[in-house]
Write a protein that holds these residues in place. Structure first.
Motif, mmCIF file in Angstrom:
data_model
loop_
_atom_site.group_PDB
_atom_site.id
_atom_site.type_symbol
_atom_site.label_atom_id
_atom_site.label_comp_id
_atom_site.label_asym_id
_atom_site.label_seq_id
_atom_site.Cartn_x
_atom_site.Cartn_y
_atom_site.Cartn_z
ATOM 1 N N CYS A 546 0.838 -1.201 0.000
ATOM 2 C CA CYS A 546 0.000 0.000 0.000
ATOM 3 C C CYS A 546 0.875 1.254 0.000
ATOM 4 O O CYS A 546 0.597 2.225 -0.712
ATOM 5 C CB CYS A 546 -0.919 -0.015 1.219
ATOM 6 N N ALA A 547 1.964 1.227 0.749
ATOM 7 C CA ALA A 547 2.845 2.391 0.872
ATOM 8 C C ALA A 547 3.563 2.693 -0.442
ATOM 9 O O ALA A 547 3.621 3.844 -0.889
ATOM 10 C CB ALA A 547 3.849 2.171 1.996
ATOM 11 N N ALA A 555 8.603 8.608 6.217
ATOM 12 C CA ALA A 555 7.755 9.046 7.323
ATOM 13 C C ALA A 555 6.318 8.567 7.136
ATOM 14 O O ALA A 555 5.673 8.093 8.087
ATOM 15 C CB ALA A 555 7.795 10.571 7.442
ATOM 16 N N ASP A 556 5.800 8.671 5.926
ATOM 17 C CA ASP A 556 4.432 8.224 5.660
ATOM 18 C C ASP A 556 4.311 6.705 5.785
ATOM 19 O O ASP A 556 3.299 6.189 6.264
ATOM 20 C CB ASP A 556 3.996 8.664 4.262
ATOM 21 N N MET A 557 5.347 5.991 5.348
ATOM 22 C CA MET A 557 5.301 4.537 5.444
ATOM 23 C C MET A 557 5.252 4.098 6.911
ATOM 24 O O MET A 557 4.486 3.202 7.280
ATOM 25 C CB MET A 557 6.520 3.918 4.759
ATOM 26 N N GLU A 558 6.054 4.732 7.745
ATOM 27 C CA GLU A 558 6.060 4.378 9.167
ATOM 28 C C GLU A 558 4.738 4.776 9.836
ATOM 29 O O GLU A 558 4.239 4.076 10.717
ATOM 30 C CB GLU A 558 7.255 5.039 9.859
ATOM 31 N N LYS A 559 4.164 5.890 9.398
ATOM 32 C CA LYS A 559 2.864 6.301 9.929
ATOM 33 C C LYS A 559 1.790 5.289 9.546
ATOM 34 O O LYS A 559 0.936 4.936 10.375
ATOM 35 C CB LYS A 559 2.495 7.689 9.388
ATOM 36 N N LEU A 560 1.827 4.810 8.307
ATOM 37 C CA LEU A 560 0.849 3.813 7.859
ATOM 38 C C LEU A 560 0.996 2.524 8.657
ATOM 39 O O LEU A 560 -0.007 1.905 9.041
ATOM 40 C CB LEU A 560 1.040 3.537 6.368
ATOM 41 N N LEU A 561 2.226 2.108 8.934
ATOM 42 C CA LEU A 561 2.459 0.894 9.712
ATOM 43 C C LEU A 561 1.885 1.035 11.115
ATOM 44 O O LEU A 561 1.238 0.098 11.634
ATOM 45 C CB LEU A 561 3.959 0.604 9.775
ATOM 46 N N ALA A 562 2.079 2.201 11.741
ATOM 47 C CA ALA A 562 1.541 2.420 13.092
ATOM 48 C C ALA A 562 0.019 2.426 13.077
ATOM 49 O O ALA A 562 -0.626 1.912 14.005
ATOM 50 C CB ALA A 562 2.079 3.744 13.648
ATOM 51 N N THR A 570 7.490 -2.603 16.465
ATOM 52 C CA THR A 570 8.740 -3.117 17.004
ATOM 53 C C THR A 570 9.853 -2.945 15.970
ATOM 54 O O THR A 570 9.613 -2.617 14.801
ATOM 55 C CB THR A 570 8.613 -4.613 17.332
ATOM 56 N N LYS A 571 11.084 -3.210 16.418
ATOM 57 C CA LYS A 571 12.231 -3.110 15.514
ATOM 58 C C LYS A 571 12.079 -4.080 14.339
ATOM 59 O O LYS A 571 12.353 -3.722 13.187
ATOM 60 C CB LYS A 571 13.513 -3.410 16.289
ATOM 61 N N ASP A 572 11.628 -5.318 14.632
ATOM 62 C CA ASP A 572 11.441 -6.298 13.556
ATOM 63 C C ASP A 572 10.350 -5.868 12.573
ATOM 64 O O ASP A 572 10.457 -6.118 11.362
ATOM 65 C CB ASP A 572 11.080 -7.668 14.140
ATOM 66 N N GLU A 573 9.312 -5.228 13.081
ATOM 67 C CA GLU A 573 8.224 -4.782 12.196
ATOM 68 C C GLU A 573 8.687 -3.630 11.304
ATOM 69 O O GLU A 573 8.309 -3.562 10.124
ATOM 70 C CB GLU A 573 7.009 -4.382 13.020
ATOM 71 N N TYR A 574 9.509 -2.740 11.840
ATOM 72 C CA TYR A 574 10.085 -1.695 10.999
ATOM 73 C C TYR A 574 10.957 -2.323 9.903
ATOM 74 O O TYR A 574 10.914 -1.924 8.736
ATOM 75 C CB TYR A 574 10.949 -0.732 11.838
ATOM 76 N N PHE A 575 11.781 -3.299 10.317
ATOM 77 C CA PHE A 575 12.633 -3.976 9.339
ATOM 78 C C PHE A 575 11.775 -4.629 8.257
ATOM 79 O O PHE A 575 12.064 -4.514 7.060
ATOM 80 C CB PHE A 575 13.503 -5.029 10.026
ATOM 81 N N ALA A 576 10.701 -5.306 8.666
ATOM 82 C CA ALA A 576 9.850 -6.034 7.718
ATOM 83 C C ALA A 576 9.175 -5.086 6.728
ATOM 84 O O ALA A 576 9.119 -5.369 5.521
ATOM 85 C CB ALA A 576 8.800 -6.851 8.471
ATOM 86 N N VAL A 577 8.656 -3.959 7.210
ATOM 87 C CA VAL A 577 7.925 -3.072 6.307
ATOM 88 C C VAL A 577 8.856 -2.487 5.247
ATOM 89 O O VAL A 577 8.476 -2.342 4.076
ATOM 90 C CB VAL A 577 7.183 -1.961 7.084
ATOM 91 N N TYR A 578 10.123 -2.185 5.631
ATOM 92 C CA TYR A 578 11.074 -1.664 4.645
ATOM 93 C C TYR A 578 11.590 -2.774 3.728
ATOM 94 O O TYR A 578 11.805 -2.550 2.528
ATOM 95 C CB TYR A 578 12.238 -0.964 5.348
ATOM 96 N N ALA A 579 11.780 -3.960 4.283
ATOM 97 C CA ALA A 579 12.253 -5.077 3.456
ATOM 98 C C ALA A 579 11.227 -5.422 2.382
ATOM 99 O O ALA A 579 11.579 -5.617 1.209
ATOM 100 C CB ALA A 579 12.538 -6.294 4.336
#
Length: 623
Positions: A546-547, A555-562, A570-579
């Motif tokens: 979606c992002a 910044a928008d991608m991290e906002k969408l994840l939250a 979590t750290k792993d979830e940040y890693f996963a969304v960027y991966a």
């Protein structure tokens, strides 16, 4: 037009014609014809003859033939590059000019009419489904000229691409989808003209004003009870010498991409062309004046006549409904697979399929809107090469599995072999807005509902397998990969190895959570469309997809994840969304390269997706 030349041409084609018949043919008074004949006799162009049996007529002299020689038509350019969106679904399979009218293809009818008067040097400007026209090269010895800009520019660009065919020549300029009842072409034409038809009542066509001799003096869009520009045109070499330099200047000017070529002529006639180029670019104006070979005071002067045609002579079919009215065969036997399918599904004759409109083609499929009775529906037609990209049986399994949630569009028919789908059309609905965070909150709410439903299917969306598969498709179809592809592919392998090691949980995921696939209904409901790629997968994949489809920054991608998680990631979830953003970008760039090899282009999309792959890999390596 040279009226002496018209008299000579008429005598050449019909030596037994009477003055009264000539007056009707030339659309002038009998007195005018008598005067023209007298002048032509005086100039030695024609001579009166008798056949010894009381019959009489005219004959063309050597001087008359020399006069006509300068008016000999050199050839024809037929414009056939466009899509023909108002004729869907027929034009999904067949270019508009190749549609049949009374059993004869429109473009072939025109070619045959040209051949009848000895015009055989014919060039067809092609674009959409260009390969469909190739057979004409063997059948009629025509030439094809490809316009690479057919999908995003109008006929001004087509004429620009064809300008070398027109320069210094007397040429017909025709549209492939016109139909002429009687042959209106000639071996000789005595001046530039545009076909004109009279339209009663209100019209949105280009309306003509002209003087007593038929010379066009003004053109306005829209009017009432007017002669309008309608059908073919003829460019004399003198007309092209003045017209083409200005058209070339327009082509180089911004904002003209959607212009018809006629707009250039209209602007020259009104003086707008001079104003535009004076305001636009001084050097471009100077170049145009030099190319015209005329003085700065006269370079934009242009002459063209209205070639008035009788009723029911020229037809420009505006849409499929008009064609149906003209040729009854199209009412119930269009020979089109999609129309036949709709008729079978709704158990009606094709004539009851109404209000057919093209919807914006998706990146994988083509669709059209139609109405049967009071039901508005959409028919999806899979695009070229889709059978290799989409497992339709799996798609249908997903639709069946999630039906209990009520979150998809209402599917009326789906074929798990061909991929054809008919679904309800939601009047007044809109797509989600990626810049509206209240919209995105509702989108993520629907995605969570899917992920938390506990529904499972028997297949995964395995991004490693998909990347391998798309890479093979690109290689086997001649797709041109990126210069640094092997290096970036190694980066993606590293990311996939890391994600495998994390062993994150899987659930049923949509994968194609593009904002265009979220439909906000007039009653407040939301639907999620197009489940072609859905399968068991890490749910974070839907957030990443979606992002990147929304062209979000970090910044928008991290906002969408939250928003999706409803908590701090979590750290792993940040890693996963960027991966997954990197891997998704890489996957879809391969997809776009493959589609490009099949003839579909998606502009900057390919590069944007590839940049996501590189950008987020580099980000994760730094973490």
């Amino acid at each position: 037009m040279d009226r002496h030349g018209l008299v000579c041409r008429t005598v050449l084609e019909q030596p037994d014609i009477t003055q009264r018949e000539m007056a009707q043919k030339l659309k002038v008074s009998l007195g005018t014809v008598n005067g023209l004949i007298k002048e032509c006799i005086g100039k030695g162009y024609i001579a009166e003859r008798t056949d010894g049996g009381g019959g009489s007529g005219w004959e063309l002299t050597g001087e008359g033939r020399r006069l006509l020689e300068g008016y000999k038509v050199d050839g024809a350019l037929i414009i056939a590059a466009g899509f023909g969106s108002r004729f869907v679904p027929l034009t999904f399979e067949t270019p508009k000019g190749l549609l049949e009218v009374f059993g004869e293809r429109m473009i072939e009818r025109q070619i045959c009419q040209l051949h009848e008067v000895g015009i055989t040097d014919i060039t067809i400007a092609v674009g959409y489904l260009k390969e469909k026209f190739e057979y004409l090269m063997d059948k009629y010895d025509v030439k094809l000229l490809y316009n690479p800009e057919y999908s995003d520019k109008n006929t001004l660009a087509t004429i620009y691409r064809s300008r070398k065919v027109l320069k210094g020549r007397n040429m017909y300029v025709l549209a492939s989808d016109n139909w002429m009842r009687e042959n209106m072409y000639h071996a000789y034409e005595c001046g530039a003209w545009y076909s004109a038809a009279y339209q009663d009542g209100e019209t949105k066509e280009w309306c003509l004003s002209f003087n007593k001799r038929g010379r066009i003096t003004d053109v306005k869009i829209g009017g009432r009870d007017q002669w309008v520009m309608y059908g073919p045109a003829y460019f004399s070499r003198e007309f092209s010498a003045r017209f083409l330099p200005v058209l070339e200047a327009y082509y180089k000017s911004p904002g003209t991409e959607q212009f018809y070529w006629e707009q250039v002529y209209v602007d020259m006639l009104s003086g707008e062309a001079r104003h535009r180029l004076e305001q636009e670019d001084g050097e471009l104006l100077n170049e145009t004046v030099r190319a015209s070979g005329l003085s700065p005071a006269h370079w934009d002067e242009i002459e063209m006549d209205a070639n008035r045609q009788p009723d029911n002579q020229v037809y420009e079919f505006e849409n499929l409904e008009e064609l149906r009215l003209f040729d009854p065969r199209y009412q119930n036997h269009s020979d089109n697979a999609a129309m036949k399918l709709v008729a079978e599904v709704f158990k009606v004759p094709e004539s009851q399929i109404k209000d057919i409109r093209c919807l914006k083609s998706g990146m994988t499929n083509k669709s059209f809107l139609f109405k049967v009775g009071e039901r508005h529906c959409i028919c999806r037609i899979p695009g070229p090469g889709t059978e290799l990209l989409i497992n339709r049986k799996q798609e249908k399994q997903v639709y069946d599995a999630v039906a209990c949630l009520g979150i998809t569009e209402h599917v009326i028919y789906m074929n798990d072999r061909t991929g054809y789908k008919i679904a309800e059309y939601y009047e007044g609905a809109r797509n989600a807005d990626a810049s509206d965070w209240s919209d995105m909150d509702r989108c993520m709410e629907m995605v969570r509902r899917l992920h938390q439903s506990g529904i499972t299917v028997g297949h995964d969306f395995d991004i490693r397998e998909r990347i391998d598969f798309y890479e093979k498709l690109c290689s086997s179809h001649g797709g041109i990969l990126f210069e640094d592809y092997q290096e970036v592919r190694g980066w993606m392998d590293w990311l996939m190895d890391r994600m495998d090691a994390m062993d994150r949980p899987k659930c049923l995921s949509h994968i194609d959570a593009n904002v265009d696939n979220f439909l906000f209904l007039g009653d407040g409901g939301v639907k999620l469309l197009d489940w072609e790629y859905a399968g068991m997968c890490d749910p974070i994949m839907d957030v990443s997809m979606c992002a990147i489809y929304s062209y979000y920054d970090e910044a928008d991608m991290e906002k969408l994840l939250a928003i999706y998680l409803q908590r701090e990631p979590t750290k792993d979830e940040y890693f996963a969304v960027y991966a997954y953003a990197a891997l998704g970008g890489f996957l879809w760039s391969l997809w776009a390269v493959y589609k490009s090899a099949l003839g579909d282009e998606f502009g900057e999309y390919t590069i944007i997706m590839y940049r996501y792959a590189k950008k987020y890999y580099r980000k994760l390596r730094k973490l």
